[in-house]
Design a protein around this motif. Structure first.
Motif, PDB file in Angstrom:
ATOM      1  N   THR A  15      35.464  42.321  58.687  1.00  0.00           N
ATOM      2  CA  THR A  15      35.081  41.655  59.926  1.00  0.00           C
ATOM      3  C   THR A  15      36.248  40.758  60.311  1.00  0.00           C
ATOM      4  N   THR A  16      36.100  40.024  61.405  1.00  0.00           N
ATOM      5  CA  THR A  16      37.159  39.099  61.786  1.00  0.00           C
ATOM      6  C   THR A  16      37.237  37.914  60.839  1.00  0.00           C
ATOM      7  N   LEU A  17      36.198  37.710  60.004  1.00  0.00           N
ATOM      8  CA  LEU A  17      36.158  36.580  59.083  1.00  0.00           C
ATOM      9  C   LEU A  17      36.256  36.952  57.614  1.00  0.00           C
ATOM     10  N   SER A  18      36.186  38.240  57.272  1.00  0.00           N
ATOM     11  CA  SER A  18      36.109  38.578  55.853  1.00  0.00           C
ATOM     12  C   SER A  18      36.720  39.939  55.563  1.00  0.00           C
ATOM     13  N   GLY A  19      36.959  40.170  54.277  1.00  0.00           N
ATOM     14  CA  GLY A  19      37.482  41.448  53.825  1.00  0.00           C
ATOM     15  C   GLY A  19      37.648  41.456  52.320  1.00  0.00           C
ATOM     16  N   ILE A  20      38.395  42.423  51.834  1.00  0.00           N
ATOM     17  CA  ILE A  20      38.583  42.612  50.400  1.00  0.00           C
ATOM     18  C   ILE A  20      40.066  42.808  50.114  1.00  0.00           C
ATOM     19  N   ILE A  21      40.514  42.247  49.004  1.00  0.00           N
ATOM     20  CA  ILE A  21      41.850  42.549  48.496  1.00  0.00           C
ATOM     21  C   ILE A  21      41.696  43.107  47.092  1.00  0.00           C
ATOM     22  N   PHE A  22      42.617  43.961  46.694  1.00  0.00           N
ATOM     23  CA  PHE A  22      42.538  44.568  45.371  1.00  0.00           C
ATOM     24  C   PHE A  22      43.926  44.939  44.898  1.00  0.00           C
ATOM     25  N   SER A  23      44.065  45.159  43.606  1.00  0.00           N
ATOM     26  CA  SER A  23      45.368  45.425  42.995  1.00  0.00           C
ATOM     27  C   SER A  23      45.591  46.901  42.709  1.00  0.00           C
ATOM     28  N   THR A  24      44.599  47.725  42.977  1.00  0.00           N
ATOM     29  CA  THR A  24      44.652  49.131  42.598  1.00  0.00           C
ATOM     30  C   THR A  24      44.534  50.018  43.825  1.00  0.00           C
ATOM     31  N   TYR A  25      45.393  51.000  43.927  1.00  0.00           N
ATOM     32  CA  TYR A  25      45.290  51.977  45.003  1.00  0.00           C
ATOM     33  C   TYR A  25      44.156  52.931  44.663  1.00  0.00           C
ATOM     34  N   ASN A  26      43.003  52.719  45.291  1.00  0.00           N
ATOM     35  CA  ASN A  26      41.785  53.434  44.945  1.00  0.00           C
ATOM     36  C   ASN A  26      41.093  53.816  46.242  1.00  0.00           C
ATOM     37  N   SER A  27      41.318  55.018  46.697  1.00  0.00           N
ATOM     38  CA  SER A  27      40.862  55.400  48.027  1.00  0.00           C
ATOM     39  C   SER A  27      39.350  55.536  48.157  1.00  0.00           C
ATOM     40  N   ASP A  28      38.610  55.688  47.061  1.00  0.00           N
ATOM     41  CA  ASP A  28      37.150  55.801  47.205  1.00  0.00           C
ATOM     42  C   ASP A  28      36.428  54.491  46.873  1.00  0.00           C
ATOM     43  N   TYR A  29      37.165  53.430  46.556  1.00  0.00           N
ATOM     44  CA  TYR A  29      36.630  52.097  46.298  1.00  0.00           C
ATOM     45  C   TYR A  29      35.575  52.084  45.200  1.00  0.00           C
ATOM     46  N   SER A  30      35.687  53.007  44.261  1.00  0.00           N
ATOM     47  CA  SER A  30      34.774  53.053  43.131  1.00  0.00           C
ATOM     48  C   SER A  30      35.391  52.270  41.983  1.00  0.00           C
ATOM     49  N   PHE A  31      34.828  51.125  41.665  1.00  0.00           N
ATOM     50  CA  PHE A  31      35.395  50.271  40.638  1.00  0.00           C
ATOM     51  C   PHE A  31      34.557  50.287  39.360  1.00  0.00           C
ATOM     52  N   SER A  32      33.902  51.402  39.129  1.00  0.00           N
ATOM     53  CA  SER A  32      33.104  51.512  37.914  1.00  0.00           C
ATOM     54  C   SER A  32      34.020  51.603  36.703  1.00  0.00           C
ATOM     55  N   SER A  33      33.499  51.270  35.558  1.00  0.00           N
ATOM     56  CA  SER A  33      34.316  51.304  34.349  1.00  0.00           C
ATOM     57  C   SER A  33      34.716  52.722  33.973  1.00  0.00           C
ATOM     58  N   ALA A  34      34.072  53.721  34.559  1.00  0.00           N
ATOM     59  CA  ALA A  34      34.409  55.110  34.244  1.00  0.00           C
ATOM     60  C   ALA A  34      35.545  55.655  35.122  1.00  0.00           C
ATOM     61  N   SER A  35      35.932  54.914  36.158  1.00  0.00           N
ATOM     62  CA  SER A  35      36.981  55.427  37.044  1.00  0.00           C
ATOM     63  C   SER A  35      38.346  55.358  36.357  1.00  0.00           C
ATOM     64  N   ASP A  36      39.238  56.189  36.814  1.00  0.00           N
ATOM     65  CA  ASP A  36      40.569  56.271  36.215  1.00  0.00           C
ATOM     66  C   ASP A  36      41.629  55.637  37.100  1.00  0.00           C
ATOM     67  N   TYR A  37      41.333  54.484  37.657  1.00  0.00           N
ATOM     68  CA  TYR A  37      42.273  53.801  38.526  1.00  0.00           C
ATOM     69  C   TYR A  37      42.854  52.595  37.822  1.00  0.00           C
ATOM     70  N   PHE A  38      44.161  52.513  37.828  1.00  0.00           N
ATOM     71  CA  PHE A  38      44.873  51.424  37.194  1.00  0.00           C
ATOM     72  C   PHE A  38      45.980  50.968  38.135  1.00  0.00           C
ATOM     73  N   TYR A  39      46.346  49.692  38.072  1.00  0.00           N
ATOM     74  CA  TYR A  39      47.448  49.241  38.918  1.00  0.00           C
ATOM     75  C   TYR A  39      48.772  49.782  38.364  1.00  0.00           C
ATOM     76  N   LEU A  40      49.789  49.697  39.179  1.00  0.00           N
ATOM     77  CA  LEU A  40      51.087  50.276  38.854  1.00  0.00           C
ATOM     78  C   LEU A  40      51.928  49.332  38.016  1.00  0.00           C
ATOM     79  N   ASP A  41      52.929  49.887  37.330  1.00  0.00           N
ATOM     80  CA  ASP A  41      53.929  49.084  36.632  1.00  0.00           C
ATOM     81  C   ASP A  41      54.784  48.335  37.651  1.00  0.00           C
ATOM     82  N   ASN A  42      55.273  47.183  37.248  1.00  0.00           N
ATOM     83  CA  ASN A  42      56.247  46.402  38.017  1.00  0.00           C
ATOM     84  C   ASN A  42      55.795  46.086  39.440  1.00  0.00           C
ATOM     85  N   MET A  43      54.547  45.749  39.589  1.00  0.00           N
ATOM     86  CA  MET A  43      54.046  45.360  40.907  1.00  0.00           C
ATOM     87  C   MET A  43      54.461  43.926  41.218  1.00  0.00           C
ATOM     88  N   ASN A  44      54.655  43.671  42.487  1.00  0.00           N
ATOM     89  CA  ASN A  44      54.909  42.322  42.980  1.00  0.00           C
ATOM     90  C   ASN A  44      54.289  42.264  44.373  1.00  0.00           C
TER      91      ASN A  44
END
Length: 146
Positions: A15-44
């Motif tokens: 919305t104009t007042l809210s949103g989400i930030i995250f460290s992982t490129y995860n196109s389906d936004y599934s953050f379950s413990s079973a997902s295979d999404y990890f952040y990248l090496d050497n991120m800044n």
């Protein structure tokens, strides 16, 4: 609310007042413990959150390589601002509210391991009203000031 990021694709404005930030490129936004999404090496990655009210960030999950990969949160618009907290490991940070209308976040990772990272909601905080933040997998009602 204006959000800028040095890492494309790691924020989602809802919305104009809210949103989400995250460290992982995860196109389906599934953050379950079973997902295979990890952040990248050497991120800044940096996020500047700017609003006409105070800014609040609330974390939904947090899992970085302990003592190696860090999220820094500053009370202002750069790393020259006052450091609110430095976070690493698996302890979920408490909600963070700016003292003014800006927060600056910076996430860094090294090359020694990849973890699941973090997901956080941001919002402009208005102490006189309720703001509802909805995401794809959860709905949380936040009451400002309580």
């Amino acid at each position: 609310m204006t959000v800028t990021s040095s890492c494309a694709g790691l924020s989602l404005k809802q919305t104009t007042l809210s949103g989400i930030i995250f460290s992982t490129y995860n196109s389906d936004y599934s953050f379950s413990s079973a997902s295979d999404y990890f952040y990248l090496d050497n991120m800044n990655c940096e996020w500047n959150l700017d609003s006409n009210t105070k800014v609040e960030v609330t974390f939904f999950n947090f899992n970085t390589q302990p003592n190696a990969d860090y999220l820094y949160v500053y009370d202002g618009d750069s790393s020259s601002s006052s450091l609110i907290g430095q976070f690493s490991g698996t302890s979920l940070p408490a909600p963070i509210t700016s003292s003014s209308n800006k927060l600056y976040l910076r996430f860094t990772s090294d090359s020694s391991g990849q973890f699941r990272g973090f997901t956080a909601a941001y919002r402009g905080r208005n102490d006189r009203s309720f703001i509802v933040i909805r995401t794809f997998f959860w709905s949380i009602r936040l009451k400002a000031g309580r």
